[in-house]
Scaffold this motif. Structure first.
Motif, PDB file in Angstrom:
ATOM      1  N   GLY A 144       0.807  -1.210   0.000  1.00 10.93           N
ATOM      2  CA  GLY A 144       0.000   0.000   0.000  1.00 10.93           C
ATOM      3  C   GLY A 144       0.843   1.265   0.000  1.00 10.93           C
ATOM      4  N   LYS A 145       0.161   2.384  -0.080  1.00  8.64           N
ATOM      5  CA  LYS A 145       0.841   3.668  -0.093  1.00  8.64           C
ATOM      6  C   LYS A 145       1.328   4.028   1.298  1.00  8.64           C
ATOM      7  CE  LYS A 145      -1.889   5.594  -3.910  1.00  8.64           C
ATOM      8  NZ  LYS A 145      -2.775   6.719  -4.329  1.00  8.64           N
ATOM      9  N   ARG A 146       2.436   4.768   1.342  1.00 12.32           N
ATOM     10  CA  ARG A 146       2.976   5.234   2.612  1.00 12.32           C
ATOM     11  C   ARG A 146       3.017   6.762   2.618  1.00 12.32           C
ATOM     12  NH1 ARG A 146       8.425   2.243   4.245  1.00 12.32           N
ATOM     13  NH2 ARG A 146       9.081   3.147   2.261  1.00 12.32           N
ATOM     14  N   LYS A 147       2.510   7.337   3.678  1.00 18.71           N
ATOM     15  CA  LYS A 147       2.491   8.788   3.802  1.00 18.71           C
ATOM     16  C   LYS A 147       3.822   9.270   4.364  1.00 18.71           C
ATOM     17  CE  LYS A 147      -0.298  12.512   5.812  1.00 18.71           C
ATOM     18  NZ  LYS A 147      -1.463  12.813   6.680  1.00 18.71           N
TER      19      LYS A 147
ATOM     20  N   ASP B  90       1.042  17.708   6.170  1.00 20.02           N
ATOM     21  CA  ASP B  90       1.461  18.617   7.239  1.00 20.02           C
ATOM     22  C   ASP B  90       1.379  17.961   8.611  1.00 20.02           C
ATOM     23  OD1 ASP B  90      -1.228  18.423   7.537  1.00 20.02           O
ATOM     24  OD2 ASP B  90      -1.638  20.583   7.521  1.00 20.02           O
ATOM     25  N   ASP B  91       1.194  16.644   8.635  1.00 20.69           N
ATOM     26  CA  ASP B  91       1.079  15.955   9.915  1.00 20.69           C
ATOM     27  C   ASP B  91       1.829  14.631   9.918  1.00 20.69           C
ATOM     28  OD1 ASP B  91      -0.529  14.717   8.084  1.00 20.69           O
ATOM     29  OD2 ASP B  91      -2.256  14.494   9.402  1.00 20.69           O
ATOM     30  N   VAL B  92       2.992  14.585   9.231  1.00 18.49           N
ATOM     31  CA  VAL B  92       3.782  13.357   9.178  1.00 18.49           C
ATOM     32  C   VAL B  92       4.586  13.213  10.457  1.00 18.49           C
ATOM     33  CG1 VAL B  92       5.559  12.092   7.921  1.00 18.49           C
ATOM     34  CG2 VAL B  92       3.921  13.502   6.677  1.00 18.49           C
ATOM     35  N   LEU B  93       4.545  12.057  11.072  1.00 20.49           N
ATOM     36  CA  LEU B  93       5.290  11.808  12.287  1.00 20.49           C
ATOM     37  C   LEU B  93       6.709  11.367  11.945  1.00 20.49           C
ATOM     38  CD1 LEU B  93       2.621   9.875  14.396  1.00 20.49           C
ATOM     39  CD2 LEU B  93       3.271  12.289  14.572  1.00 20.49           C
TER      40      LEU B  93
END
Length: 362
Positions: free
Chosen positions: A6-9, A240-243
């Motif tokens: 799957g996709k990864r943010k 704008d909310d990547v950990l």
């Protein structure tokens, strides 16, 4: 093996380049919570967070390293511009190898050194990405003659203003690294006047996100070929909310554990800056404190070295202790007697090694 699907943010790597004055810096200021490393002083007209202007390649590297170990406060790191940063890199390579110019290496070796150093810089920017911060590199554009191997004739095209010589390998490396390469330009329209003369008029500001024979561009998000030059056109693909990754969190914790107990303060005689007698807990607090004091005292310390010393909380006495320990100059030699080529070609290029030696007690 850890196999995922799957996709990864994750945070994005973006290059924005274009003609002069089109608004690249303003465009970058709309990214989430940006902080600028302003290499050319182009952010003075904007209300943005910025570092001091880096006066050396090592100072730029140290700024990026700090952002890689302090995730969460800012969401985007902007280097404005990468072509001015490349000049710092070239100066560093030349000083390190005692050359007056990049062409003095011969056989294109100078460009190889620059490419390798820039590759290490991009790896460092990847650590910033892992810390959850987007990275934006702005750049100027240049027109270059281009000729394809399977076609007859040559034509002009816009490219990143990196490496003005054909032997330069910086531009391809940076374009491969990026997720998006956006080219901004004015839409010029040619009209015919009543006297049957051709006249060019400037239309809207546009940006291009896919490759064209006339410019370099790419993206990995299915963006339209052409869009208005506005951040809203790409905001949906910029997180704008990547950990931070687990590795980045461990790196940040290690940095906090290493520097928190230290008290960094420099004296007037050792660094040429007037400081207070109150201890501070970080190099940045020392810098901020010094700005409120009396004017600087002129010394023989060149500004690039002084900037590095202030930033890392290193005194002139500590630098000289490493110089003595390495047998470069005998004890008791005044700094004023150091050869400028030694300062620019050894102390500044090997600054991280000097800082490490000071922390380990030489």
């Amino acid at each position: 093996m850890n196999i995922t699907t799957g996709k990864r943010k994750r945070a994005q790597k973006c290059i924005v380049y274009g003609v002069e004055g089109i608004g690249k810096t303003t465009f970058a200021s709309h990214f989430p919570s940006p902080v600028f490393i302003d290499t050319e002083g182009s952010t003075d007209h904007l209300d943005v967070a910025r570092t001091d202007k880096p006066t050396s390649w090592q100072m730029l590297i140290s700024f990026v390293k700090e952002f890689a170990t302090m995730p969460g406060f800012y969401r985007t790191l902007v280097i404005d511009t990468i072509d001015w940063a490349e000049q710092l890199c070239v100066e560093y390579i030349c000083a390190k190898h005692n050359k007056s110019g990049i062409e003095d290496f011969g056989y294109g070796n100078g460009y190889v050194f620059v490419r390798e150093e820039m590759g290490r810089f991009l790896n460092l920017l990847d650590e910033v990405i892992n810390a959850g911060m987007n990275v934006v590199l702005t750049a100027h554009a240049q027109i270059r003659k281009f000729e394809q191997p399977d076609e007859l004739g040559a034509y002009d095209r816009f490219e990143l203003k990196l490496g003005k010589k054909t032997g330069s390998q910086t531009s391809p490396l940076i374009k491969e690294w990026a997720d998006m390469v956006l080219f901004a330009n004015y839409k010029n329209e040619i009209i015919t006047t009543q006297t049957n003369k051709k006249k060019a008029t400037n239309g809207k500001r546009l940006m291009y996100a896919t490759h064209n024979p006339a410019w370099d561009a790419k993206n990995r998000h299915g963006l339209p070929d052409m869009m208005p030059f506005e951040y809203s056109q790409i905001s949906h693909v910029i997180p704008d909310d990547v950990l931070p990754t687990a590795a980045a969190q461990e790196l940040a914790q290690a940095a906090n554990n290493e520097y928190a107990p230290e008290v960094m303060n420099a004296t007037k005689k050792q660094i040429g800056e007037v400081t207070t007698t109150q201890p501070v807990t970080s190099p940045q607090e020392a810098v901020d404190t010094n700005k409120n004091e009396t004017p600087l005292i002129e010394t023989a310390i060149p500004k690039p070295l002084k900037d590095l010393m202030v930033k890392d909380g290193i005194t002139l006495e500590q630098v000289q202790s490493v110089v003595i320990a390495r047998g470069k100059y005998p004890a008791g030699t005044p700094f004023e007697n150091y050869d400028p080529e030694f300062v620019n070609g050894w102390i500044i290029p090997f600054w991280p090694n000097i800082v490490e030696a000071i922390k380990k007690g030489n």
